[in-house]
Each structure stands twice: as C-alpha cells, then as structure tokens.
Design a protein around this motif. Structure first.
Motif, mmCIF file in Angstrom:
data_model
loop_
_atom_site.group_PDB
_atom_site.id
_atom_site.type_symbol
_atom_site.label_atom_id
_atom_site.label_comp_id
_atom_site.label_asym_id
_atom_site.label_seq_id
_atom_site.Cartn_x
_atom_site.Cartn_y
_atom_site.Cartn_z
ATOM 1 N N LYS A 46 0.818 -1.229 0.000
ATOM 2 C CA LYS A 46 0.000 0.000 0.000
ATOM 3 C C LYS A 46 0.851 1.278 0.000
ATOM 4 O O LYS A 46 0.750 2.114 0.899
ATOM 5 N N PRO A 47 1.723 1.454 -1.022
ATOM 6 C CA PRO A 47 2.558 2.657 -1.063
ATOM 7 C C PRO A 47 1.732 3.922 -1.300
ATOM 8 O O PRO A 47 0.605 3.852 -1.814
ATOM 9 N N VAL A 48 2.313 5.066 -0.918
ATOM 10 C CA VAL A 48 1.639 6.348 -1.146
ATOM 11 C C VAL A 48 1.760 6.795 -2.596
ATOM 12 O O VAL A 48 0.998 7.633 -3.062
ATOM 13 N N ALA A 49 2.761 6.235 -3.305
ATOM 14 C CA ALA A 49 2.998 6.631 -4.692
ATOM 15 C C ALA A 49 3.616 5.477 -5.468
ATOM 16 O O ALA A 49 4.139 4.528 -4.886
ATOM 17 N N ALA A 50 3.551 5.602 -6.787
ATOM 18 C CA ALA A 50 4.224 4.655 -7.672
ATOM 19 C C ALA A 50 4.860 5.440 -8.806
ATOM 20 O O ALA A 50 4.285 6.412 -9.301
ATOM 21 N N VAL A 51 6.062 5.019 -9.177
ATOM 22 C CA VAL A 51 6.768 5.579 -10.328
ATOM 23 C C VAL A 51 6.896 4.425 -11.316
ATOM 24 O O VAL A 51 7.422 3.366 -10.967
ATOM 25 N N THR A 52 6.395 4.606 -12.529
ATOM 26 C CA THR A 52 6.455 3.522 -13.503
ATOM 27 C C THR A 52 7.063 3.976 -14.821
ATOM 28 O O THR A 52 6.711 5.024 -15.353
ATOM 29 N N ASP A 53 7.998 3.155 -15.299
ATOM 30 C CA ASP A 53 8.484 3.311 -16.656
ATOM 31 C C ASP A 53 7.323 2.902 -17.558
ATOM 32 O O ASP A 53 6.447 2.133 -17.154
ATOM 33 N N ILE A 54 7.293 3.413 -18.763
ATOM 34 C CA ILE A 54 6.208 3.069 -19.669
ATOM 35 C C ILE A 54 6.619 1.971 -20.633
ATOM 36 O O ILE A 54 5.947 0.960 -20.753
ATOM 37 N N LEU A 55 7.731 2.132 -21.321
ATOM 38 C CA LEU A 55 8.127 1.149 -22.332
ATOM 39 C C LEU A 55 8.933 0.023 -21.701
ATOM 40 O O LEU A 55 10.043 0.221 -21.221
ATOM 41 N N MET A 56 8.334 -1.175 -21.692
ATOM 42 C CA MET A 56 8.975 -2.362 -21.150
ATOM 43 C C MET A 56 8.549 -3.552 -21.996
ATOM 44 O O MET A 56 7.488 -3.516 -22.620
ATOM 45 N N PRO A 57 9.352 -4.622 -21.995
ATOM 46 C CA PRO A 57 8.927 -5.822 -22.724
ATOM 47 C C PRO A 57 7.710 -6.450 -22.034
ATOM 48 O O PRO A 57 7.442 -6.184 -20.864
ATOM 49 N N ASP A 58 7.018 -7.305 -22.729
ATOM 50 C CA ASP A 58 5.818 -7.966 -22.208
ATOM 51 C C ASP A 58 4.798 -6.900 -21.812
ATOM 52 O O ASP A 58 4.456 -6.063 -22.613
ATOM 53 N N LYS A 59 4.350 -6.890 -20.581
ATOM 54 C CA LYS A 59 3.439 -5.846 -20.115
ATOM 55 C C LYS A 59 4.237 -4.570 -19.904
ATOM 56 O O LYS A 59 5.384 -4.617 -19.486
ATOM 57 N N ASP A 60 3.610 -3.417 -20.156
ATOM 58 C CA ASP A 60 4.314 -2.145 -19.976
ATOM 59 C C ASP A 60 3.645 -1.293 -18.915
ATOM 60 O O ASP A 60 2.700 -1.727 -18.256
ATOM 61 N N GLY A 61 4.153 -0.085 -18.736
ATOM 62 C CA GLY A 61 3.642 0.813 -17.710
ATOM 63 C C GLY A 61 2.182 1.198 -17.912
ATOM 64 O O GLY A 61 1.475 1.473 -16.952
ATOM 65 N N LEU A 62 1.721 1.214 -19.158
ATOM 66 C CA LEU A 62 0.311 1.515 -19.411
ATOM 67 C C LEU A 62 -0.558 0.381 -18.853
ATOM 68 O O LEU A 62 -1.596 0.631 -18.256
ATOM 69 N N ASN A 63 -0.101 -0.876 -19.035
ATOM 70 C CA ASN A 63 -0.810 -2.012 -18.442
ATOM 71 C C ASN A 63 -0.854 -1.879 -16.921
ATOM 72 O O ASN A 63 -1.888 -2.127 -16.294
ATOM 73 N N PHE A 64 0.278 -1.489 -16.340
ATOM 74 C CA PHE A 64 0.363 -1.321 -14.891
ATOM 75 C C PHE A 64 -0.682 -0.315 -14.407
ATOM 76 O O PHE A 64 -1.438 -0.580 -13.468
#
Length: 123
Positions: A46-64
């Motif tokens: 239960k973090p207060v924030a998340a930092v996500t890269d967008i372009l990744m193999p398989d599932k990406d940050g948009l999926n996240f």
C-alpha cells in the motif's frame, strides 16, 4: 516511518538509480522489474505513490496503470525515455489513463520530487 513508493523499471541500472534517489529524498522505495511484481507490491505494501516506466517488454507501464484499479496509490508518476514513439505521445497516453505526473528521462531529482508531491512539498 518513511512513505513507501513502488518503482517499476525494467532497466536494472535505472531501477538502482531511482531506488537511490528515492531513498535520498526520504522515501522507502519498493523496487519491481515487472508489472506483475509491481502490482503484487502495491497490493501488499500500500505505497503512497508509484513511479512507472512506460516502455517495457511484455506488459508495460500503461498495463500497470490500467491494472491498478482500486489499489491505485495517491500519486502515480509515469516516466519514459521514448523509443519507437516519442516520449510525449506515450506520456500523454499515461496521463489519459490516470497518471498524475509525467517525466521524460533524463530528469532531475527535483523534477522527481515535484512529481511525487504535486509541487506541494513533502508527500
């Protein structure tokens, strides 16, 4: 207790850099290399924030972003260095899906802090 921030980044060097930067800013980083790992961390910690890269193999940050659902942290920051598409286009998609802030790599420590706090100082 330090505020927890999930960090989703597939590049081990960038992930290590982000973990160090977040630690220096007073956060407790929760590193993840895949979307599934990050989703499990968010649901468990239960973090207060998340930092996500967008372009990744398989599932990406948009999926996240889409799969977070009710587990979405208070602040969601999308980061990208571009790739086949421009960073601006990809980050606009992330914003449209619910990211609170976007950053183009490389970015400064101050940029990351502001993105995490919404410009309001401490999270």
């Amino acid at each position: 207790m330090k505020p927890k921030v999930c960090v989703l980044e597939d590049d081990p060097i960038m992930l290590e850099h982000l973990v160090g930067t977040l630690s220096s800013l007073g956060y407790q980083p929760l590193p993840a290399g895949t979307v599934d790992e990050a989703l499990a961390l968010v649901r468990r910690e239960k973090p207060v924030a998340a930092v996500t890269d967008i372009l990744m193999p398989d599932k990406d940050g948009l999926n996240f972003i889409m799969e977070l659902g009710a587990d979405r942290p208070a602040r969601l920051v999308a980061i990208s260095g571009g790739g086949r598409l421009s960073s601006d286009a990809i980050l606009q998609m992330a914003k449209g899906l619910g990211a609170d802030a976007t950053l183009v790599k490389p970015f400064t420590v101050e940029d990351l802090q502001q993105a995490l706090t919404g410009g309001l100082g401490d999270a």
